[in-house]
Design a protein around this motif. Structure first.
Motif, PDB file in Angstrom:
ATOM      1  N   ALA A 616     -14.382  10.404  32.764  1.00  0.00           N
ATOM      2  CA  ALA A 616     -14.880   9.892  34.604  1.00  0.00           C
ATOM      3  C   ALA A 616     -16.624  10.389  34.144  1.00  0.00           C
ATOM      4  O   ALA A 616     -17.493   9.692  35.676  1.00  0.00           O
ATOM      5  CB  ALA A 616     -14.392  10.900  35.425  1.00  0.00           C
ATOM      6  N   ALA A 620     -19.486   7.438  35.271  1.00  0.00           N
ATOM      7  CA  ALA A 620     -20.442   7.314  36.016  1.00  0.00           C
ATOM      8  C   ALA A 620     -22.181   7.517  35.818  1.00  0.00           C
ATOM      9  O   ALA A 620     -22.759   7.263  37.146  1.00  0.00           O
ATOM     10  CB  ALA A 620     -19.768   8.722  37.103  1.00  0.00           C
ATOM     11  N   ALA A 703     -21.863  14.206  46.241  1.00  0.00           N
ATOM     12  CA  ALA A 703     -20.803  13.712  45.226  1.00  0.00           C
ATOM     13  C   ALA A 703     -20.262  15.726  44.757  1.00  0.00           C
ATOM     14  O   ALA A 703     -19.156  15.664  45.088  1.00  0.00           O
ATOM     15  CB  ALA A 703     -21.210  12.636  44.286  1.00  0.00           C
ATOM     16  N   GLY A 707     -16.731  16.687  45.459  1.00  0.00           N
ATOM     17  CA  GLY A 707     -15.553  16.988  44.931  1.00  0.00           C
ATOM     18  C   GLY A 707     -14.751  17.996  44.783  1.00  0.00           C
ATOM     19  O   GLY A 707     -13.401  18.373  44.400  1.00  0.00           O
ATOM     20  N   MET A 710     -11.998  18.379  47.577  1.00  0.00           N
ATOM     21  CA  MET A 710     -11.218  17.580  47.143  1.00  0.00           C
ATOM     22  C   MET A 710     -10.079  18.045  46.561  1.00  0.00           C
ATOM     23  O   MET A 710      -9.006  18.894  46.376  1.00  0.00           O
ATOM     24  CB  MET A 710     -11.822  16.227  46.873  1.00  0.00           C
ATOM     25  CG  MET A 710      -9.915  15.224  46.158  1.00  0.00           C
ATOM     26  SD  MET A 710      -9.394  14.999  47.759  1.00  0.00           S
ATOM     27  CE  MET A 710      -8.526  13.607  47.165  1.00  0.00           C
ATOM     28  N   PHE A 711     -10.945  19.249  45.729  1.00  0.00           N
ATOM     29  CA  PHE A 711     -10.465  20.812  44.604  1.00  0.00           C
ATOM     30  C   PHE A 711      -9.730  21.345  45.169  1.00  0.00           C
ATOM     31  O   PHE A 711      -9.061  21.767  44.673  1.00  0.00           O
ATOM     32  CB  PHE A 711     -11.799  20.785  43.689  1.00  0.00           C
ATOM     33  CG  PHE A 711     -10.568  22.542  43.173  1.00  0.00           C
ATOM     34  CD1 PHE A 711     -10.285  22.700  42.152  1.00  0.00           C
ATOM     35  CD2 PHE A 711     -12.010  23.653  43.663  1.00  0.00           C
ATOM     36  CE1 PHE A 711      -9.878  23.888  41.894  1.00  0.00           C
ATOM     37  CE2 PHE A 711     -11.671  24.845  42.880  1.00  0.00           C
ATOM     38  CZ  PHE A 711     -10.707  24.588  41.854  1.00  0.00           C
TER      39      PHE A 711
ATOM     40  N   ILE B   9      -8.777  16.182  39.486  1.00  0.00           N
ATOM     41  CA  ILE B   9      -9.399  15.361  40.635  1.00  0.00           C
ATOM     42  C   ILE B   9     -10.560  15.307  41.508  1.00  0.00           C
ATOM     43  O   ILE B   9     -11.112  14.517  42.015  1.00  0.00           O
ATOM     44  CB  ILE B   9      -7.999  15.875  42.034  1.00  0.00           C
ATOM     45  CG1 ILE B   9      -6.838  15.408  40.923  1.00  0.00           C
ATOM     46  CG2 ILE B   9      -7.822  15.476  43.142  1.00  0.00           C
ATOM     47  CD1 ILE B   9      -5.407  15.684  42.676  1.00  0.00           C
ATOM     48  N   GLY B  10     -10.582  16.858  41.416  1.00  0.00           N
ATOM     49  CA  GLY B  10     -12.212  16.714  42.475  1.00  0.00           C
ATOM     50  C   GLY B  10     -12.984  16.327  41.626  1.00  0.00           C
ATOM     51  O   GLY B  10     -13.752  15.440  41.974  1.00  0.00           O
ATOM     52  N   VAL B  11     -12.822  16.242  40.195  1.00  0.00           N
ATOM     53  CA  VAL B  11     -14.217  16.342  39.378  1.00  0.00           C
ATOM     54  C   VAL B  11     -14.291  14.179  39.228  1.00  0.00           C
ATOM     55  O   VAL B  11     -15.178  13.220  39.668  1.00  0.00           O
ATOM     56  CB  VAL B  11     -13.920  15.894  38.057  1.00  0.00           C
ATOM     57  CG1 VAL B  11     -15.259  15.807  36.559  1.00  0.00           C
ATOM     58  CG2 VAL B  11     -13.922  17.315  37.616  1.00  0.00           C
ATOM     59  N   LEU B  12     -12.823  13.500  39.282  1.00  0.00           N
ATOM     60  CA  LEU B  12     -12.581  12.762  39.699  1.00  0.00           C
ATOM     61  C   LEU B  12     -13.334  11.854  41.223  1.00  0.00           C
ATOM     62  O   LEU B  12     -13.774  11.165  40.526  1.00  0.00           O
ATOM     63  CB  LEU B  12     -11.485  11.689  39.571  1.00  0.00           C
ATOM     64  CG  LEU B  12     -10.629  12.509  38.190  1.00  0.00           C
ATOM     65  CD1 LEU B  12      -9.690  11.268  38.141  1.00  0.00           C
ATOM     66  CD2 LEU B  12     -11.220  11.437  36.848  1.00  0.00           C
ATOM     67  N   PHE B  13     -13.194  12.820  42.049  1.00  0.00           N
ATOM     68  CA  PHE B  13     -13.446  12.435  43.676  1.00  0.00           C
ATOM     69  C   PHE B  13     -15.317  12.302  42.869  1.00  0.00           C
ATOM     70  O   PHE B  13     -15.272  11.390  44.225  1.00  0.00           O
ATOM     71  CB  PHE B  13     -12.256  13.043  44.126  1.00  0.00           C
ATOM     72  CG  PHE B  13     -13.221  12.521  45.447  1.00  0.00           C
ATOM     73  CD1 PHE B  13     -12.202  11.639  46.226  1.00  0.00           C
ATOM     74  CD2 PHE B  13     -13.857  13.149  46.520  1.00  0.00           C
ATOM     75  CE1 PHE B  13     -11.744  11.338  47.430  1.00  0.00           C
ATOM     76  CE2 PHE B  13     -13.158  12.743  48.019  1.00  0.00           C
ATOM     77  CZ  PHE B  13     -12.949  11.565  47.739  1.00  0.00           C
ATOM     78  N   GLY B  14     -15.364  13.570  43.073  1.00  0.00           N
ATOM     79  CA  GLY B  14     -17.279  13.473  42.881  1.00  0.00           C
ATOM     80  C   GLY B  14     -17.772  12.635  42.306  1.00  0.00           C
ATOM     81  O   GLY B  14     -18.916  11.945  42.365  1.00  0.00           O
ATOM     82  N   SER B  15     -17.164  11.969  40.541  1.00  0.00           N
ATOM     83  CA  SER B  15     -17.964  11.187  40.123  1.00  0.00           C
ATOM     84  C   SER B  15     -17.685   9.488  40.584  1.00  0.00           C
ATOM     85  O   SER B  15     -18.430   8.900  41.119  1.00  0.00           O
ATOM     86  CB  SER B  15     -17.043  10.985  38.974  1.00  0.00           C
ATOM     87  OG  SER B  15     -17.135  12.506  38.116  1.00  0.00           O
ATOM     88  N   ALA B  38      -8.278   9.365  41.498  1.00  0.00           N
ATOM     89  CA  ALA B  38      -8.508  10.834  42.388  1.00  0.00           C
ATOM     90  C   ALA B  38      -7.173  11.312  43.348  1.00  0.00           C
ATOM     91  O   ALA B  38      -6.160  11.441  43.462  1.00  0.00           O
ATOM     92  CB  ALA B  38      -9.683  11.296  42.647  1.00  0.00           C
TER      93      ALA B  38
END
Lengths: 968, 116
Positions: A616, A620, A703, A707, A710-711, B9-15, B38
């Protein structure tokens, strides 16, 4: 029940009229007339009940939990207005049959007219305030459509927009006022509101409620200072003007004031607001009417003036004034409708409405002239005509206002009378004098039945004028009683009351009016003067236009300040808003003290996600300059996601994700070809500016924060023990209720199948949209040629078509294998489909598997080769799929169950032994077909772009066709 | 395991967020793909993690909900995946159309003055 019919009749008539063919002028008119006649007869049939003082009510449940019901309520006042609405509509329809030209689209006209009539009828018989406002807004809307009927004309559009803006602003005020009123009274039911009049008048919210309701009524009835819209609404066809501005639309405001009169009137505030508006309007309107050159303009201002008179009477607030107001409303509707129609006839037959050109019409069209002269005499208030009676009553009331030393009201009344006589003189002057010569058409008498409505209305003027008590006495008394109740005064509708003050005022008004007209005509050249003395400065239209302009420009400025048309700032704002929302949520987060103790770390899983996350992040990083690499990396993440689903007990998800991953990758690969090549900044020796660096760092920080948030949220969710959800219901009922052991599939095709139906519909819509968008696709010029990779002369494959490559070229061996694979994939799809209800699989998965099988064949041998052998017709797949799903749903209706109820049957087939066949199976088949159809439609449409020859401006067509033919 | 999946999930979302803030349309479409992974995973984990408990009912036994993974988020995510494909396709076509019409693959249809 009759009331409901009365309301539904025009609206259903509207729908039918709209569907009639455009050339059916006679049928349209007869139909509309029939509807109006039915309405009129229904209304008349209610007369015995209404005249005995009974209030007819019909109640329908609307939102009973909010104590809000649809109440239809007919009392004396509503009855009188209903007769006006239906009766004049009938005459207008008859008149419009002859007035509208064959070029006009008549279905639209009659449909709008009927809809307007229904809306008006709704206002009049509403027994609930909210419902009344609803119909009120509907009259605004339909009148907008009617005024703007000739929408090819700029003045019609502008007039319609102005009327709509002003009246709908008033409508909003009215809604607020009515809500206040309902709040004070504790109910929106009209009877309840009327019963709590004393509480309302004593309440502190009375004044705001009054002001808001008055704003609604005054804008609708074109009262000063909102009167300016009415003359501009004259751009409507004359039948519309005759209907809207005599009997209905503008009378809605008057009706509302009458309806709420028992509740709101009787306070100094009421008299000041309503009375002042009325007096100003009647004087200004009458004054301006004298100086108009357009016949309809004169009538428009005279309408404003008469409405002002009625408003003024309501403002005076005595019971007798109320009787006079109702009486004058009726009289005005009758004579003004006939006058509008007469003007329409003059316009229709002579081609102009300009009083500077028209003269001597009485010799050209004597019959019409006589009718118009009688009607305008009624307007001026000549004895033995209906206008006289109500004007006398107005004069009598004006004398009563204030103490005896206060004579300003009487003076205003006489002045209004003087102006009224003057503009009526002005109006009839077109019938006298020398015969006009320079007219667009030679005027003559209109068709017999076009004149008939005018004749009938003028006859009414005469009858009411000569024998008032006999003709109109009882209905008037019933109407007044329904408003006034026990306060109904004694009055006498008679022509001769002896020589008294009102009569003297009338005589004075006539003498001065004739004098004024003569003076203006001979001394000030009234007939040709271009501007209006004194009042020309107060231009309401100008004020309206400039305020609209200011509104629009300030809105544009605000938009520039706070918004952007660019995507990036918008997305940035969206992300920031999301972060802000989650920041608010963080406050409610419990502590994480026990967080780290429940960890059950799994090394392979962690390694799996190490790959996923690396993919991922790299995607990006690479997405700008290395699209293919980024695409593959994203695919890697997708595979990891799919494996995670498998790991975490979601086999259906894993299969779906895997298939969608494949299809998405192919989709994007097909798209890559049309994107511009991008050379990295480093190769081009470009140095990013500090602004760019700043922006990138900002985005990076955002970003990372997003992230992390979300984590945290995900982690919190996972640490939180599972709550009780409805999931257990599905687990418990999957087998007994749905007949399948794969709960996810049962959920999709049984419990939640309505959602799934919606979803496959969305899928189909998207696919068709993609198809439609691609039909108009024009690639950028530099993408049209063959991509460099395919044009490489060293590669022998570049000289072969894709079919040759697969059949004899370097793809020969994979070609044979892949073709052998097609039936295998087909069987797998069927297998996944059949077992879907009990084991992982189902329509979605099977559809995707099948689509992938087809795509492989396309990729191998190229579009041209495949399509010369196999016609897939994805559109039909979609149609069949949606059809099957809906058919299954409707099937349950046929058996008396709600839409989409499922049923399970067990069949025993040879070879396959017993199979279990729920109706959900057919539904799932529909899902399968839709998924195959949409996937194939999207991908094939995109793939076809390479085969298609694109028209490029300036480029020779043949050349393109040959080069692009070889592109795969 | 919880930590791993939450971090991922955090990494995918951030990317994904980084990518949708970029100016090139292909970057945005990639970002949307990552974001949908994500979000799908997030919806999925609201049913909590369970290993070797697929929601396939074993017939003839008393149903113990703790022995099965939560089927509801799975059904939701399944439709979300398919719809995600459709929206990706739609976005791609809009992207291509805009590229053809404007001659650039910038999301706003015109290049900004600076390099990015």
């Amino acid at each position: 029940m009759t009331l409901l019919l009365l309301l539904l009749l025009p609206f259903s008539g509207c729908v039918i009229a709209a569907c009639m063919p455009a050339y059916a002028r006679n049928r349209e008119a007869w139909f509309a007339a029939f509807i109006a006649l039915c309405g009129l007869l229904l209304t008349l049939s209610l007369y015995p009940e209404v005249s005995s003082g009974i209030v007819i009510k019909h109640q329908l449940a609307w939102l009973p939990m909010f104590d809000l019901n649809l109440v239809l309520r007919m009392d004396g006042l509503a009855w009188l207005f209903s007769v006006l609405i239906q009766g004049i509509c009938l005459l207008v329809v008859l008149y419009a049959r002859y007035y509208m030209s064959p070029k006009d689209p008549v279905p639209r006209f009659f449909a709008f007219l009927l809809a307007f009539m229904g809306a008006m009828q709704g206002v009049v018989i509403s027994g609930n305030l909210i419902q009344l406002v609803m119909f009120w807004e509907l009259t605004s809307l339909t009148s907008f459509l009617l005024i703007g009927y000739w929408h090819h004309r700029a003045d019609a559009r502008r007039g319609a927009r102005m009327a709509f803006t002003v009246t709908s602003i008033g409508g909003l005020c009215l809604l607020a006022g009515v809500l206040l009123l309902g709040y004070i009274a504790g109910s929106y039911d009209l009877d309840a509101v009327l019963a709590s009049a004393d509480i309302i008048r004593a309440h502190q919210a009375y004044l705001p409620a009054l002001v808001l309701i008055a704003l609604g009524a005054l804008t609708k009835s074109a009262q000063f200072p909102f009167h300016f819209w009415l003359p501009h609404a004259m751009a409507a066809p004359t039948p519309v003007s005759a209907y809207l501005h005599s009997a209905t639309m503008v009378k809605a405001g008057i009706f509302l004031l009458m309806r709420l009169w028992p509740v709101l009137a009787g306070t100094p505030e009421w008299t000041w607001i309503i009375g002042t508006a009325g007096v100003c309007t009647m004087l200004i309107g009458a004054y301006l009417a004298i100086f108009q050159h357009d016949l309809k303009g004169l009538l428009a201002y005279s309408t404003i003036s008469h409405l002002g008179l009625i408003t003024c009477l309501l403002g005076i607030g005595t019971p007798l004034a109320m009787v006079a107001a109702i009486f004058h409303t009726l009289n005005h509707a009758i004579f003004k409708a006939s006058l509008f129609m007469a003007v329409g006839i003059i316009d229709h037959e002579s081609g102009t409405r300009d009083m500077r050109k028209l003269s001597g019409l009485s010799r050209l069209m004597p019959y019409t002239a006589t009718l118009a002269i009688v009607a305008s005499a009624a307007m001026a208030g000549v004895p033995l005509l209906n206008g006289f009676l109500s004007k006398e009553m107005f004069f009598a009331e004006a004398l009563q206002v204030g103490p005896s030393s206060n004579w300003w009201m009487s003076a205003a009344a006489v002045l209004m009378g003087v102006f009224g006589v003057a503009y009526s003189m002005r109006f009839i002057s077109v019938f006298f004098g020398a015969k006009a010569t320079a007219l667009p058409k030679q005027p003559h008498e209109p068709p017999r039945w076009m004149r008939f409505p005018v004749e009938l209305l003028v006859l009414c003027c005469l009858i009411v004028g000569v024998a008032p008590q006999l003709s109109i006495g009882v209905p008037l008394q019933t109407a007044a009683a329904s408003v006034l109740g026990e306060r109904l005064p004694d009055y006498n509708l008679a022509i001769w009351h002896g020589i008294n003050a009102p009569l003297v005022m009338s005589v004075l008004a006539f003498a001065l009016g004739i004098l004024l007209f003569k003076v203006l005509k001979y001394r000030f050249n009234l007939l040709q003067s271009a501007h209006i003395p004194v009042l020309y400065r107060f231009n309401g239209k100008q004020a309206y236009e400039s305020s609209m302009l200011i509104l629009a420009s300030s809105a544009a400025r605000l938009e520039r300040l706070f918004s952007s048309r660019r995507l990036q700032p918008q997305l940035l704002l969206l992300v920031l808003a999301g972060l802000f929302a989650s920041a608010l949520m963080l406050q409610a987060m419990p502590d994480f003290t026990h967080a780290w103790s429940v960890e059950n770390f799994n090394l392979p899983f962690a390694l799996l996600w190490l790959i996923g996350c690396t993919c991922a992040v790299c995607a990006a990083w690479q997405a700008k300059y290395h699209r293919l690499a980024a695409l593959m990396l994203v695919g890697g993440t997708g595979i990891v996601t799919s494996l995670t689903f498998l790991w975490l007990s979601a086999p259906d998800l894993a299969l779906t994700q895997l298939m969608v991953e494949t299809v998405t990758t192919v989709l994007l690969l097909l798209g890559l070809r049309w994107l511009p090549s991008r050379i990295s900044a480093r190769k081009m020796n470009l140095v990013a500016s500090s602004r760019d660096k700043l922006r990138r760092s900002r985005d990076l920080v955002i970003a990372i924060i997003a992230g992390s948030v979300m984590f945290v949220i995900s982690y919190f969710v996972l640490l939180h023990p599972a709550n009780f959800t409805i999931s257990n219901f599905f687990l418990d009922n999957a087998v007994p209720g749905g007949g399948g052991t794969n709960v996810v599939n049962v959920l999709l095709v049984d419990f939640r199948n309505f959602d799934t139906l919606g979803e496959i519909t969305v899928l189909s819509i998207v696919a068709l949209t993609v198809y439609a968008l691609l039909r108009r696709f024009r690639p950028a010029p530099e993408s049209i040629g063959i991509p460099a990779q395919q044009a490489n002369q060293v590669d022998p494959a570049s000289r072969q078509t894709p079919a040759e490559q697969a059949n004899s070229g370097y793809l020969l061996i994979p070609g044979i294998y892949l073709r052998l694979l097609l039936p295998v994939i087909g069987i797998s799809a069927a297998y996944f489909f059949m077992r879907g209800h009990n084991l992982p699989g189902g329509g979605f998965i099977a559809g995707l598997v099948f689509a992938v099988g087809m795509i492989i064949q396309y990729m191998l041998a190229g579009t041209v080769w495949i399509e010369s052998r196999l016609k897939l017709n994805p559109h039909r797949w979609i149609a069949v799929g949606i059809g099957l799903a809906c058919f299954t749903g409707l099937g349950s209706l046929a058996f008396g169950y709600p839409f989409l109820t499922t049923h399970t049957a067990h069949l025993t087939l040879p070879l396959l032994s017993e199979i279990h066949l729920p109706s959900a199976f057919i539904f799932d088949l529909g899902v399968f077909a839709v998924v195959v159809g949409t996937t194939m439609l999207i991908l094939i449409a995109l793939a076809h772009q390479s085969v298609r020859s694109h028209r490029v401006p300036g480029a020779p067509v043949e050349n393109n066709a040959t080069t692009s033919r070889e592109i795969r | 395991m919880e930590l791993t999946i939450a971090l991922s999930i955090g990494v995918l979302f951030g990317s994904g967020i980084w990518l949708i803030l970029r100016p090139r349309s292909f970057q945005v479409i990639t970002g949307l793909l990552l974001l949908s992974y994500a979000v799908n995973l997030f919806i999925f984990i609201t049913g909590r993690l369970s290993v070797n408990k697929p929601p396939l009912i074993v017939q003839g036994e008393l149903i113990d909900p703790s022995q099965y993974a939560d089927p509801l988020p799975q059904a939701l995510v399944l439709t979300a995946i398919v719809i995600g494909f459709a929206t990706t396709a739609l976005y791609l076509v809009v992207l291509l159309g805009s590229r053809g019409l404007t001659g650039t693959d910038h999301v706003d249809g015109k290049e900004r003055d600076s390099a990015e």
